[in-house]
Scaffold this motif. Structure first.
Motif, short mmCIF file in Angstrom:
data_model
loop_
_atom_site.label_atom_id
_atom_site.label_comp_id
_atom_site.label_asym_id
_atom_site.label_seq_id
_atom_site.Cartn_x
_atom_site.Cartn_y
_atom_site.Cartn_z
N THR A 153 0.72 -1.07 0.22
CA THR A 153 0.08 -0.10 -0.04
C THR A 153 0.80 1.15 -0.02
O THR A 153 1.88 1.45 1.12
CB THR A 153 -1.07 -0.07 1.18
N SER A 154 0.46 2.12 -1.01
CA SER A 154 1.45 3.41 -1.10
C SER A 154 0.14 4.62 -0.63
O SER A 154 -1.02 4.35 -1.24
CB SER A 154 1.94 3.49 -2.42
N VAL A 155 0.73 5.57 -0.39
CA VAL A 155 -0.05 6.72 -0.24
C VAL A 155 0.09 7.63 -1.05
O VAL A 155 1.42 7.95 -1.75
CB VAL A 155 0.43 7.56 1.27
N THR A 156 -1.00 7.89 -1.99
CA THR A 156 -1.05 8.88 -2.93
C THR A 156 -1.34 10.26 -2.57
O THR A 156 -1.11 11.21 -3.63
CB THR A 156 -1.88 8.53 -3.97
N GLU A 157 -2.01 10.61 -1.47
CA GLU A 157 -2.48 11.87 -1.12
C GLU A 157 -2.72 11.89 0.53
O GLU A 157 -3.29 11.06 0.90
CB GLU A 157 -3.61 12.31 -1.87
N ILE A 158 -2.43 12.95 1.15
CA ILE A 158 -2.58 13.31 2.56
C ILE A 158 -3.85 14.44 2.40
O ILE A 158 -3.84 15.58 1.97
CB ILE A 158 -1.41 13.75 3.09
N VAL A 159 -4.95 14.24 3.23
CA VAL A 159 -6.17 14.95 3.00
C VAL A 159 -6.51 15.41 4.30
O VAL A 159 -6.09 14.70 5.51
CB VAL A 159 -7.30 14.06 2.39
N GLY A 160 -7.21 16.54 4.59
CA GLY A 160 -7.65 17.18 5.90
C GLY A 160 -8.59 18.41 5.27
O GLY A 160 -8.96 18.51 4.14
N ASP A 161 -8.93 18.91 6.51
CA ASP A 161 -9.92 19.94 6.31
C ASP A 161 -9.01 21.58 6.63
O ASP A 161 -7.73 21.36 6.34
CB ASP A 161 -10.86 19.97 7.55
N ASP A 162 -9.68 22.56 7.01
CA ASP A 162 -8.98 23.58 7.03
C ASP A 162 -8.15 23.71 8.41
O ASP A 162 -7.35 24.48 8.45
CB ASP A 162 -9.87 24.67 7.15
#
Length: 310
Positions: free
Chosen positions: A203-212
């Motif tokens: 498993t690879s991380v393709t994006e780190i997501v979040g809110d404001d």
């Protein structure tokens, strides 16, 4: 040049290797300066516990750093803050320039600048730096008590820091891009027996997501099935390898094509009077023990080199 401070030896970097080189050189009655871009100890200060350094069943990284510094300075070695930006050859001397507008002259230089941690270079990594993305469990783990954390990587550092984070987090998920871990078997065994630690392979991380405000999770890609997914988390700790801190030495012609410093078994580079030790070298193992061994050799070789100049 009249006001430029001169030394027999300037050690660039005050990690375990640099401090050992400084101790050996100063014991030989040489004038020694350690230059570092941060606090002495280097990555020791980011390590919660060291359990594989001879003489200590277990010791905290910052504690070992302090003991090494005390040993390094007991024979007169000095310490100064500054990031070295350039090393130039001036007659039989080496001229060192730092970002503090300081210049120094030395008969010899020991490069002990080590390596820094690689980034994933995915969307969101820089954006959420300090807001859920970290490269240091000891530094930032306390901010995530009773939270779900993701660790990215499969080597010693990733697994060890994952185990450390289980003392704080409610759960730690380690994402490994290969189908197996690269960590030492004894480290793996400890991790596998930890109920709060989970491993997800291929498993690879393709994006780190979040809110404001902060990280909320990561987007993933399964390297075996090709399936994309998403995982929620409160923080992401990244341990995917290192790169050498050698940009200041490119002009010297002592680096390989990956930026690591090339040396012989006596820590000598191709440039007379310039030595390199520890994690900055093209070496098969990057540990406190190997850095200390390199430092001891370099400290003695520096003495021999200066003696030959007389």
């Amino acid at each position: 040049m009249a006001d430029t401070k001169q030394y027999d030896v300037i050690v660039i970097g005050a990690g375990p290797g640099g401090m050992t080189a400084a101790m050996y050189a100063s014991r030989a009655n040489l004038s020694v300066l350690m230059l570092d871009r941060g606090i002495y100890g280097g990555n020791l200060n980011n390590t919660a516990e060291i359990a594989n350094y001879t003489g200590f069943k277990s010791i905290k990284g910052p504690e070992l750093a302090q003991q090494m510094y005390d040993g390094a300075t007991q024979f007169g070695a000095e310490y100064a803050y500054g990031t070295v930006t350039k090393v130039e050859l001036v007659d039989n001397m080496k001229k060192i320039t730092t970002d503090m507008d300081e210049t120094y002259l030395a008969k010899t230089v020991v490069i002990a600048t080590g390596s820094d941690q690689r980034h994933l270079n995915v969307p969101g990594e820089e954006e959420f730096g300090g807001r859920g993305v970290s490269y240091c469990a000891v530094c930032d783990g306390a901010f995530f008590k009773n939270k779900h954390l993701i660790v990215v990587g499969g080597g010693d550092a990733a697994v060890e820091e994952g185990v450390y984070l289980t003392q704080l987090a409610s759960k730690v998920t380690v994402l490994v891009r290969r189908d197996e871990l690269r960590a030492e078997p004894i480290i793996q065994a400890e991790a596998m027996n930890n109920d709060k630690l989970e491993f997800v392979f291929n498993t690879s991380v393709t994006e780190i997501v979040g809110d404001d405000v902060k990280v909320t999770g990561v987007k993933t890609h399964n390297n075996k099935t090709g399936e994309d997914g998403e995982m929620t988390a409160d923080g992401v700790f990244i341990y995917v390898g290192n790169f050498p801190m050698t940009s200041a030495f490119k002009n010297l012609g002592i680096l390989d094509d990956q930026g690591w410093v090339k040396t012989d078994e006596r820590m000598r580079t191709s440039e007379p009077g310039i030595f390199a030790i520890g994690d900055v070298r093209d070496t098969p193992l990057r540990q406190v023990a190997t850095a200390v061994g390199d430092g001891a050799i370099a400290g003695q070789q520096v003495y021999q080199y200066i003696k030959s100049m007389d």
